[in-house]
Design an enzyme around this catalytic site. Structure first.
Site, PDB file in Angstrom:
ATOM      1  N   GLN A  10       1.289  24.522 -45.884  1.00  0.00           N
ATOM      2  CA  GLN A  10       1.086  25.945 -45.983  1.00  0.00           C
ATOM      3  C   GLN A  10       2.501  26.425 -46.559  1.00  0.00           C
ATOM      4  O   GLN A  10       2.474  27.252 -47.582  1.00  0.00           O
ATOM      5  CB  GLN A  10       0.788  26.760 -44.875  1.00  0.00           C
ATOM      6  CG  GLN A  10       0.483  28.026 -44.765  1.00  0.00           C
ATOM      7  CD  GLN A  10       0.170  28.733 -43.413  1.00  0.00           C
ATOM      8  OE1 GLN A  10       0.717  28.351 -42.522  1.00  0.00           O
ATOM      9  NE2 GLN A  10      -0.281  29.921 -43.647  1.00  0.00           N
ATOM     10  N   TYR A 140       5.279  21.028 -29.789  1.00  0.00           N
ATOM     11  CA  TYR A 140       5.521  21.517 -30.842  1.00  0.00           C
ATOM     12  C   TYR A 140       6.860  22.426 -30.627  1.00  0.00           C
ATOM     13  O   TYR A 140       8.184  22.118 -31.112  1.00  0.00           O
ATOM     14  CB  TYR A 140       4.764  22.266 -31.471  1.00  0.00           C
ATOM     15  CG  TYR A 140       5.068  23.233 -32.922  1.00  0.00           C
ATOM     16  CD1 TYR A 140       5.074  24.554 -32.621  1.00  0.00           C
ATOM     17  CD2 TYR A 140       5.389  22.560 -33.885  1.00  0.00           C
ATOM     18  CE1 TYR A 140       5.296  25.241 -33.702  1.00  0.00           C
ATOM     19  CE2 TYR A 140       5.760  23.427 -35.254  1.00  0.00           C
ATOM     20  CZ  TYR A 140       5.617  24.699 -35.012  1.00  0.00           C
ATOM     21  OH  TYR A 140       5.969  25.211 -36.190  1.00  0.00           O
TER      22      TYR A 140
HETATM   23  C1  VAH Z   1       1.573  27.352 -35.296  1.00  0.00           C
HETATM   24  N1  VAH Z   1       1.773  28.467 -37.437  1.00  0.00           N
HETATM   25  O1  VAH Z   1       0.583  28.027 -34.836  1.00  0.00           O
HETATM   26  C2  VAH Z   1       2.490  27.633 -36.490  1.00  0.00           C
HETATM   27  C3  VAH Z   1       3.650  28.506 -36.059  1.00  0.00           C
HETATM   28  C4  VAH Z   1       4.202  30.529 -34.656  1.00  0.00           C
HETATM   29  C5  VAH Z   1       3.369  29.749 -35.272  1.00  0.00           C
HETATM   30  O2  VAH Z   1       4.659  27.843 -35.455  1.00  0.00           O
HETATM   31  O3  VAH Z   1       1.959  26.458 -34.573  1.00  0.00           O
END
Ligand code: VAH
Length: 311
Positions: A10, A140
């Site tokens: 993206q 993440y």
């Molecule tokens: C997500 N778009 O949703 C990413 C981002 C703050 C959101 O890190 O994981």
């Protein structure tokens, strides 16, 4: 020359287009493990690279005489919860490879994206400070928190010029996001035009920090072009533009599509969103390298519906 790793993503895809506008197509090498985005793959120099493979990244930097790397490859928050070890492997090893190339002076400058996902349930949710409690509860978020620690370490210990931004949710129309919790704020526009209805995977009052892609790309290029001594934070800068809830974005769409309707069916991503801040204090980015956002929610809705309406 510039190398973008994760150029089909993206943000990576829009960075590729923008950097080629600025520096010329031949000076910006796009790379990804995925070659399905054909209009990008065929838009200029492209290399198939697995960002987990150090020699592949090193060889590409040597062959193309790269001095700046934008490392945009990662598994995002929702995907990371489904595949934790893959997220740790890709998000961390790709960063080590690029930081070590910079330590070895094979490249000069690195951009690496962090995220508001570094914050967790115990972080103050309103105007989250630059320096605060960070106990991320997603894989993440963990990779972004520890990645920030490594970026600062490589800068302090080895003089590596790595710069980073904690992106909020990003809204764009050129490339669909993949596997994020904020993806609802992109999907909603596609569905509004296609079916005039969207089933949202977050509750109507889930307020999150968001930003239009043009603002995110401007911030990325601005931080990379700033004088090194202006970049006083070498972990990652808080960055924000606006915050809104699913209800508010639905209202802004209804001003254009009056019969647009929304239903709410929260899934596992609600738990992720609940752990993130509602708004961010980005005063350090504004002070150190003159950051300021442009797009309001209404500007975003106007632009998204206009551009997607054309596609
Ligand atoms: C997500 N778009 O949703 C990413 C981002 C703050 C959101 O890190 O994981």
């Amino acid at each position: 020359k510039i190398l973008i790793i994760g150029a089909c993503g993206q943000i990576g895809s829009e960075l590729t287009y923008k950097l080629r506008d600025i520096y010329g197509v031949e000076n910006v090498i796009a790379s990804d493990i995925d070659t399905r985005k054909l209009e990008l793959v065929n838009s200029g120099p492209f290399e198939i690279i697995d960002a987990k493979n150090f020699n592949a990244v090193k060889d590409c930097c040597r062959i193309h005489n790269i001095n700046t790397v934008y490392l945009m490859a990662a598994l995002l928050s929702a995907t990371g919860e489904k595949y934790p070890m893959e997220a740790w492997d890709l998000n961390m090893n790709s960063l080590f490879h690029v930081l070590n190339l910079a330590k070895q002076k094979l490249i000069e400058k690195v951009f690496w994206p962090s995220s508001i996902a570094v914050f967790g349930h115990t972080t103050p949710k309103e105007h989250t400070p630059q320096h605060t409690v960070m106990e991320p509860s997603t894989v993440y978020g963990i990779t972004k928190q520890v990645g920030e620690r490594w970026c600062e370490y490589y800068h302090e210990k080895y003089g590596v010029d790595v710069r980073s931004i904690r992106y909020p949710g990003i809204i764009s129309w050129k490339t669909l996001p993949g596997g994020g919790t904020t993806d609802y704020a992109v999907e909603i526009y596609h569905e509004a035009l296609k079916t005039k209805h969207y089933s949202c995977f977050l509750t109507e009052d889930t307020e999150l920090p968001m930003m239009f892609m043009d603002d995110a790309i401007k911030a990325t290029i601005d931080i990379m072009n700033a004088n090194a001594d202006a970049i006083k934070i070498r972990s990652s800068y808080n960055l924000s533009a606006i915050s809104f809830t699913p209800k508010q974005i639905a209202e802004s769409i209804k001003e254009h599509i009056s019969d647009f309707s929304m239903t709410y069916n929260p899934d596992f991503r609600q738990g992720i969103a609940n752990s993130w801040p509602k708004s961010i204090d980005d005063s350090r980015a504004r002070e150190d390298w003159n950051w300021k956002h442009t797009f309001s929610l209404n500007d975003i809705t106007n632009e998204m519906l206009k551009q997607l309406g054309k596609k």
